[in-house]
Design an enzyme around this catalytic site. Sequence first.
Site, PDB file in Angstrom:
ATOM      1  N   HIS A  35       0.842  -1.206   0.000  1.00 25.27           N
ATOM      2  CA  HIS A  35       0.000   0.000   0.000  1.00 25.27           C
ATOM      3  C   HIS A  35       0.880   1.260   0.000  1.00 25.27           C
ATOM      4  O   HIS A  35       0.645   2.184  -0.778  1.00 25.27           O
ATOM      5  CB  HIS A  35      -0.928  -0.044   1.229  1.00 25.27           C
ATOM      6  CG  HIS A  35      -1.619   1.252   1.526  1.00 25.27           C
ATOM      7  ND1 HIS A  35      -2.946   1.467   1.192  1.00 25.27           N
ATOM      8  CD2 HIS A  35      -1.182   2.393   2.118  1.00 25.27           C
ATOM      9  CE1 HIS A  35      -3.280   2.696   1.575  1.00 25.27           C
ATOM     10  NE2 HIS A  35      -2.238   3.266   2.145  1.00 25.27           N
ATOM     11  N   GLU A  36       1.922   1.249   0.842  1.00 27.84           N
ATOM     12  CA  GLU A  36       2.808   2.431   0.901  1.00 27.84           C
ATOM     13  C   GLU A  36       3.535   2.627  -0.430  1.00 27.84           C
ATOM     14  O   GLU A  36       3.756   3.758  -0.859  1.00 27.84           O
ATOM     15  CB  GLU A  36       3.821   2.292   2.043  1.00 27.84           C
ATOM     16  CG  GLU A  36       3.203   2.142   3.434  1.00 27.84           C
ATOM     17  CD  GLU A  36       2.202   3.234   3.771  1.00 27.84           C
ATOM     18  OE1 GLU A  36       2.379   4.371   3.307  1.00 27.84           O
ATOM     19  OE2 GLU A  36       1.234   2.940   4.496  1.00 27.84           O
ATOM     20  N   HIS A  69       1.658   4.722  -2.676  1.00 29.42           N
ATOM     21  CA  HIS A  69       1.848   6.166  -2.458  1.00 29.42           C
ATOM     22  C   HIS A  69       3.116   6.653  -3.154  1.00 29.42           C
ATOM     23  O   HIS A  69       3.138   7.734  -3.743  1.00 29.42           O
ATOM     24  CB  HIS A  69       1.960   6.465  -0.965  1.00 29.42           C
ATOM     25  CG  HIS A  69       0.663   6.345  -0.218  1.00 29.42           C
ATOM     26  ND1 HIS A  69      -0.503   6.942  -0.654  1.00 29.42           N
ATOM     27  CD2 HIS A  69       0.343   5.710   0.938  1.00 29.42           C
ATOM     28  CE1 HIS A  69      -1.475   6.678   0.210  1.00 29.42           C
ATOM     29  NE2 HIS A  69      -0.990   5.918   1.169  1.00 29.42           N
ATOM     30  N   GLU A 116      -5.947   7.213  -0.635  1.00 30.14           N
ATOM     31  CA  GLU A 116      -5.781   5.973   0.124  1.00 30.14           C
ATOM     32  C   GLU A 116      -6.429   4.793  -0.595  1.00 30.14           C
ATOM     33  O   GLU A 116      -5.887   3.690  -0.620  1.00 30.14           O
ATOM     34  CB  GLU A 116      -6.356   6.121   1.531  1.00 30.14           C
ATOM     35  CG  GLU A 116      -5.628   7.145   2.400  1.00 30.14           C
ATOM     36  CD  GLU A 116      -4.158   6.821   2.599  1.00 30.14           C
ATOM     37  OE1 GLU A 116      -3.771   5.645   2.429  1.00 30.14           O
ATOM     38  OE2 GLU A 116      -3.384   7.744   2.899  1.00 30.14           O
TER      39      GLU A 116
END
Length: 380
Positions: A239-240, A243, A317
């Site tokens: 997930h990071e 980003h 997100e």
Amino acid sequence: MDSDRDFTPEQLARGRALRRAQVPWVLGGRAAGLALSLLLGLTPAGAHLVGGAGRLFGGSWAAEVLAGATALVLLGQLLGLPFAARVRSVRSGYGLVTQGWGGWAVDLLRGLALTLALALPAALGLYALTGWSADRWWLPAAGAAALLTVALSFLFPLVVEPLFNRFSPMPDGELRSALVALAERDGVPIRDVLVADASRRTTALNAYVSGLGATRRVVAYDTLISTAEPREVELVVAHELGHVKHRDVAVGTVLGALGAAVAVGLLGLLMSLRPLLDAAGVPDAADPRSLPLLAACAAGLGALAGPVQSAASRRIEARADRHALELTGDPEQFIAMQRRLALTNIADVDPPRVLELLFASHPSTARRIAAARTWAAARP
Ligand SMILES: [Zn+2]
């Protein structure tokens, strides 16, 4: 969304109970701070405060700006203190706090010192500009605010984060190799995953990306590494990486810089309105006693911008979640990771929609899990 499928009624009730116990104090603290700002800015009380504080230090222009800004910051902090203490003790009752009151107080003082270190030079610079031109000060100030936003985003990992945590590279081992391989597979150049000593404050789990260019870093809480299964940590890091891949920090910084410039422009407009200046009891924006009015306008704009910022954050997100699913192709582990985060952090997995819309930086756990199931169902 059927959270009953993923959580027991007791687990759902526990997250809901914590939310009900702490949200009134979180929002109460914010509302009280806003009310104080408006009270000081839209009545002559603030001008008297700044004038009085300035006289204590000789009454010069700089004394009014510095002592006035300090007084405003200290009053705001004092008012927020009981609310913050109450939130801490509620969370402590749920076993989320590992830090004593002493450490908590030191954190508050560090935060206060940081706020003053930023606010005092900013206030001096601002009133130097309003002294130069009470009508056009906002033009150079808007440029300065945009530059400052970029500089702070770059410096954040170097200057701010080390004030509150220690960071160490993840030790060599299977997990680190798996995470580095994941980043390589994603085509994302990350030097390392840093581990923050979050366990000195909390049992909660988290990870984040911060910094720009040379200061960019992926950080995982040590609580995450020690509590979650390695495969769950991989899903968090995936997930990071989303980003990083979408340059969310850089894009967010640019948008933040534009937003700061627009906000200063709006402040320039508001600070030229005669009814507002009269309410504050000051002749114009060049008078340092207009500082509380400026702070009140800024607080009002901030409160209005909050929901827009959270909506943008929730979209970003959700995109990072999709990235994690695409990179790993593992919705089962994604859901396991979401369950782990929700249960350890005692999250309300399906909070009232209005709270989510106004304040949430992330979609609710129920939404994130539902999105993962939708993603999985759409795959052949
Ligand atoms: Zn995220």
